[in-house]
Design an enzyme around this catalytic site. Structure first.
Site: not given
Length: 291
Positions: A10, A144, A226
């Site tokens: 998240e 990163e 999905d």
């Protein structure tokens, strides 16, 4: 309950004042770019069974809320402290990245804390908006976040099939979307040794701020399902092209469900044992009747 191999990051993004100024205060234009970056991130991380969900964007329109310096390590530490003290009270998230238009010293275009994912003070990175090409900046962010996931820089023994791998120390002129064999091993070791808990929970579709994208393997507002790209879809109940369930679907799981339809009436769903006479499907439900 079925085993879920996926991890979910998240992601919260902060856009610094220099970047807002660079785009002449056009926040919609910056948002559009960010959504495209996150879509590329999901393409990059899909082979690792990682989904990236954008759960928040903050624009520093009037002034920066930290000291954004050309020394990348100073900016990273300042951003980490701000994130730890401010963000958890506002938005539930696993990782935060600062998008900045500053030019870092020594050719640095991003920085992050190694193996920092889920750590309250270290699950952060900084990314310079160093190119007009979305892929270039998305790969920098993937790099990163890769550091946050325990990946180090690739050396000459690392390979990703002849391409320029993501965790190379310097960004290639012809970057690819592939992690090396070394990155896979380092990520696996991080998961096994550090056991980061924050990336296990699947985010709610209502927590995601980017527009729904059918085919990104993340259930978002307006979607019934999905399952990713049509060629990769493993869900027989889901129309991968529309992210809607097929009209004939009766069920998705259960002892009396097979290939999205109820098993026929009389089909054994629980063997008789002792005082339990067993159970047989009704043909009208996915559940095995309890006597």
């Amino acid at each position: 309950q079925r085993y879920n191999p996926y991890k979910y990051i998240e992601l919260f993004l902060v856009v610094d004042n220099r970047m807002v100024t660079k785009y002449n205060g056009d926040l919609d234009k910056i948002k559009t770019r960010i959504y495209e970056l996150v879509n590329i991130l999901n393409e990059i991380y899909r082979p690792l069974y990682i989904r990236v969900a954008l759960v928040g964007i903050e624009f520093w329109c009037n002034k920066d809320l930290i000291n954004v310096k050309s020394a990348s390590s100073v900016t990273l530490a300042s951003f980490a402290n701000w994130r730890e003290s401010v963000l958890p009270n506002r938005t539930s998230h696993d990782n935060a990245q600062l998008l900045t238009a500053i030019v870092f010293n020594r050719g640095v275009i991003g920085s992050a804390y190694p193996a920092g994912m889920c750590d309250p003070n270290r699950s952060v990175g900084t990314v310079q908006d160093h190119s007009e090409i979305n892929l270039q900046v998305a790969i920098t962010m993937a790099h990163e976040i890769g550091h946050n996931l325990g990946m180090g820089h690739d050396n000459n023994s690392c390979t990703c099939g002849g391409y320029s791998c993501i965790m190379l120390p310097a960004l290639s002129d012809q970057p690819s979307k592939y992690f090396s064999n070394c990155s896979y091993i380092q990520y696996r070791d991080f998961i096994m040794n550090q056991d980061p808990q924050c990336i296990l929970n699947e985010p709610s579709g209502t927590d995601i701020v980017s527009p729904p994208v059918c085919g990104n393997d993340i259930l978002e507002v307006g979607e019934e399902c999905d399952c990713g790209c049509p060629r990769n879809c493993q869900d027989p109940c889901c129309n991968a092209a529309t992210c809607k369930k097929y009209s004939w679907v009766q069920c998705e799981s259960g002892e009396c469900c097979d290939q999205c339809r109820f098993k026929g009436a009389g089909t054994e769903c629980r063997r008789a044992m002792g005082d339990d006479p067993g159970g047989r499907c009704t043909g009208q439900s996915a559940d095995c009747p309890r006597n």
